[in-house]
Scaffold this motif. Structure first.
Motif, mmCIF file in Angstrom:
data_model
loop_
_atom_site.group_PDB
_atom_site.id
_atom_site.type_symbol
_atom_site.label_atom_id
_atom_site.label_comp_id
_atom_site.label_asym_id
_atom_site.label_seq_id
_atom_site.Cartn_x
_atom_site.Cartn_y
_atom_site.Cartn_z
ATOM 1 N N ILE A 4 0.841 -1.196 0.000
ATOM 2 C CA ILE A 4 0.000 0.000 0.000
ATOM 3 C C ILE A 4 0.878 1.250 0.000
ATOM 4 C CG2 ILE A 4 -1.934 1.150 1.141
ATOM 5 C CD1 ILE A 4 -2.511 -1.809 0.519
ATOM 6 N N ILE A 5 0.542 2.225 -0.826
ATOM 7 C CA ILE A 5 1.202 3.530 -0.790
ATOM 8 C C ILE A 5 0.155 4.583 -0.449
ATOM 9 C CG2 ILE A 5 2.430 5.297 -2.107
ATOM 10 C CD1 ILE A 5 3.743 3.160 -3.724
ATOM 11 N N ILE A 6 0.461 5.402 0.542
ATOM 12 C CA ILE A 6 -0.458 6.465 0.978
ATOM 13 C C ILE A 6 0.304 7.776 1.019
ATOM 14 C CG2 ILE A 6 -2.098 7.216 2.735
ATOM 15 C CD1 ILE A 6 -1.974 4.361 3.885
ATOM 16 N N THR A 7 -0.259 8.826 0.452
ATOM 17 C CA THR A 7 0.340 10.154 0.549
ATOM 18 C C THR A 7 -0.366 10.957 1.637
ATOM 19 O OG1 THR A 7 -1.132 11.208 -1.082
ATOM 20 C CG2 THR A 7 0.850 10.108 -1.922
ATOM 21 N N GLY A 8 0.334 11.958 2.156
ATOM 22 C CA GLY A 8 -0.255 12.826 3.176
ATOM 23 C C GLY A 8 -0.503 12.108 4.481
ATOM 24 N N LEU A 29 3.901 2.031 2.524
ATOM 25 C CA LEU A 29 4.854 3.099 2.265
ATOM 26 C C LEU A 29 4.125 4.408 2.515
ATOM 27 C CD1 LEU A 29 7.571 4.168 1.331
ATOM 28 C CD2 LEU A 29 6.762 3.981 -1.050
ATOM 29 N N ALA A 30 4.503 5.090 3.587
ATOM 30 C CA ALA A 30 3.848 6.328 4.002
ATOM 31 C C ALA A 30 4.646 7.515 3.485
ATOM 32 C CB ALA A 30 3.739 6.373 5.523
ATOM 33 N N LEU A 31 4.045 8.303 2.611
ATOM 34 C CA LEU A 31 4.723 9.427 1.979
ATOM 35 C C LEU A 31 4.215 10.751 2.546
ATOM 36 C CD1 LEU A 31 4.574 8.234 -1.748
ATOM 37 C CD2 LEU A 31 6.404 7.868 -0.083
ATOM 38 N N ASN A 45 6.055 -3.354 9.331
ATOM 39 C CA ASN A 45 5.794 -3.327 7.887
ATOM 40 C C ASN A 45 5.475 -1.937 7.348
ATOM 41 O OD1 ASN A 45 6.081 -6.148 7.822
ATOM 42 N ND2 ASN A 45 3.901 -6.436 8.244
ATOM 43 N N VAL A 46 5.932 -0.880 8.048
ATOM 44 C CA VAL A 46 5.675 0.489 7.600
ATOM 45 C C VAL A 46 7.001 1.208 7.356
ATOM 46 C CG1 VAL A 46 4.768 2.751 8.238
ATOM 47 C CG2 VAL A 46 3.447 0.698 8.738
ATOM 48 N N THR A 47 7.115 1.823 6.185
ATOM 49 C CA THR A 47 8.260 2.666 5.862
ATOM 50 C C THR A 47 7.763 4.082 5.645
ATOM 51 O OG1 THR A 47 9.441 0.841 4.783
ATOM 52 C CG2 THR A 47 10.158 3.072 4.261
ATOM 53 N N ALA A 48 8.318 5.025 6.386
ATOM 54 C CA ALA A 48 7.964 6.432 6.228
ATOM 55 C C ALA A 48 9.044 7.109 5.395
ATOM 56 C CB ALA A 48 7.828 7.104 7.589
ATOM 57 N N LEU A 49 8.640 7.701 4.298
ATOM 58 C CA LEU A 49 9.594 8.311 3.370
ATOM 59 C C LEU A 49 9.278 9.789 3.205
ATOM 60 C CD1 LEU A 49 11.959 7.524 1.445
ATOM 61 C CD2 LEU A 49 10.250 7.280 -0.357
ATOM 62 N N GLU A 50 10.292 10.631 3.414
ATOM 63 C CA GLU A 50 10.110 12.068 3.225
ATOM 64 C C GLU A 50 9.833 12.341 1.752
ATOM 65 O OE1 GLU A 50 12.530 16.243 4.046
ATOM 66 O OE2 GLU A 50 13.145 14.390 5.048
ATOM 67 N N PHE A 51 8.750 13.055 1.494
ATOM 68 C CA PHE A 51 8.267 13.139 0.122
ATOM 69 C C PHE A 51 7.373 14.366 -0.041
ATOM 70 C CE2 PHE A 51 4.963 12.014 -3.003
ATOM 71 C CZ PHE A 51 5.727 11.611 -4.087
ATOM 72 N N ASP A 52 7.622 15.116 -1.095
ATOM 73 C CA ASP A 52 6.803 16.291 -1.419
ATOM 74 C C ASP A 52 6.100 16.026 -2.739
ATOM 75 O OD1 ASP A 52 5.640 18.718 -1.929
ATOM 76 O OD2 ASP A 52 7.479 19.897 -1.750
ATOM 77 N N ILE A 53 4.793 15.805 -2.685
ATOM 78 C CA ILE A 53 4.052 15.459 -3.895
ATOM 79 C C ILE A 53 4.009 16.604 -4.898
ATOM 80 C CG2 ILE A 53 1.751 16.209 -3.131
ATOM 81 C CD1 ILE A 53 0.711 13.545 -4.399
ATOM 82 N N ALA A 68 13.885 -1.159 -5.431
ATOM 83 C CA ALA A 68 14.711 -1.800 -4.413
ATOM 84 C C ALA A 68 13.905 -2.381 -3.265
ATOM 85 C CB ALA A 68 15.724 -0.787 -3.870
ATOM 86 N N ARG A 69 12.753 -1.762 -2.951
ATOM 87 C CA ARG A 69 12.070 -2.123 -1.707
ATOM 88 C C ARG A 69 10.673 -2.709 -1.870
ATOM 89 N NH1 ARG A 69 14.049 0.803 2.678
ATOM 90 N NH2 ARG A 69 12.521 -0.369 3.890
ATOM 91 N N MET A 70 9.972 -2.387 -2.941
ATOM 92 C CA MET A 70 8.570 -2.813 -3.032
ATOM 93 C C MET A 70 8.263 -3.561 -4.319
ATOM 94 S SD MET A 70 5.145 -0.541 -2.128
ATOM 95 C CE MET A 70 5.370 -0.556 -0.359
#
Length: 226
Positions: A4-8, A29-31, A45-53, A68-70
């Motif tokens: 699962i990928i979620i933004t915000g 993957l939490a963006l 099972n959660v990866t938080a990634l710094e991300f600016d949409i 590499a990861r998903m």
């Protein structure tokens, strides 16, 4: 277990969704521009990634991380949102553009970047607002926000048609009032009937199962006005 990928995800509904998906055993993957709220939870099972949409370069770089990861994406939830609450005559061009960058352009670039990774039976869920629904009650001060939320609804319908033969499915949820920080910014003092956790649960369930019943649909998730 799905990817699962979620933004915000730094606050509100997005933050609650990360916790719920993790509890259900999915990879998340939490963006978000601010990763501290999610990282501090140390969820399984959660990866938080710094991300600016709103940063197109950051979106493109995301593909390297996925390789590499998903490698495979089952669900994308475009939840990130930007609100401007000002009289129309006072909104600057930069403020108007910021709404569209986060609420429309960013999600569109993200979807295009992730398409090679999303399963044919995958599901893209765009989170919109009742303010973006044609014919709904409109409120002064939300011209940039609501018009951008209307644009993501139309984009959802178009993408569902364009990819109806190959997948994935595209649907949008037009949310009514939910007790979040953004609601307080838009309607100070308003008490919503739903908590962020309750709406997060609904969105999670819909993202996992809704594409079996819907494609190219706009579902109005609201029991109040606003």
């Amino acid at each position: 277990m799905k990817n699962i990928i979620i933004t915000g995800t730094s606050r509100g509904i997005g933050f609650e969704m990360v916790k719920l998906f993790s509890e259900a055993g999915h990879n998340v993957l939490a963006l978000s521009r601010n990763v501290k709220p999610v990282s501090s939870l140390n969820l399984k099972n959660v990866t938080a990634l710094e991300f600016d949409i709103a940063d197109a370069a950051a979106i493109v770089k995301l593909s390297s991380f996925l390789q590499a990861r998903m490698e495979r994406v089952d669900v994308l939830i475009n939840n990130a949102g930007h609100l401007v609450n000002k009289p129309f005559e006072e909104i600057t061009a930069e403020e108007f553009k910021a709404c569209y960058d986060v609420n429309v352009l960013g999600p569109s670039i993200l979807i295009r970047t992730l398409l090679p990774y999303i399963n044919k039976d995958g599901h893209v869920v765009n989170i919109s607002s009742m303010g973006g629904v044609q014919g709904s009650v409109k409120f002064p001060g939300l011209s940039a926000y609501s018009s951008s939320k209307g644009a993501i609804l139309t984009l959802t319908e178009l993408l569902a048609e364009e990819y109806k033969e190959t997948g994935p499915s595209f649907n949008a949820l037009a949310l009514g009032s939910v007790q979040t920080e953004m609601l307080e910014e838009a309607f100070p003092g308003l008490k919503a009937p739903l908590s962020a956790t309750e709406m997060a649960q609904y969105i999670m369930d819909f993202s996992l199962k809704g594409n079996k019943f819907y494609n190219g649909k706009i579902l109005q998730v609201s029991s109040t006005t606003p």
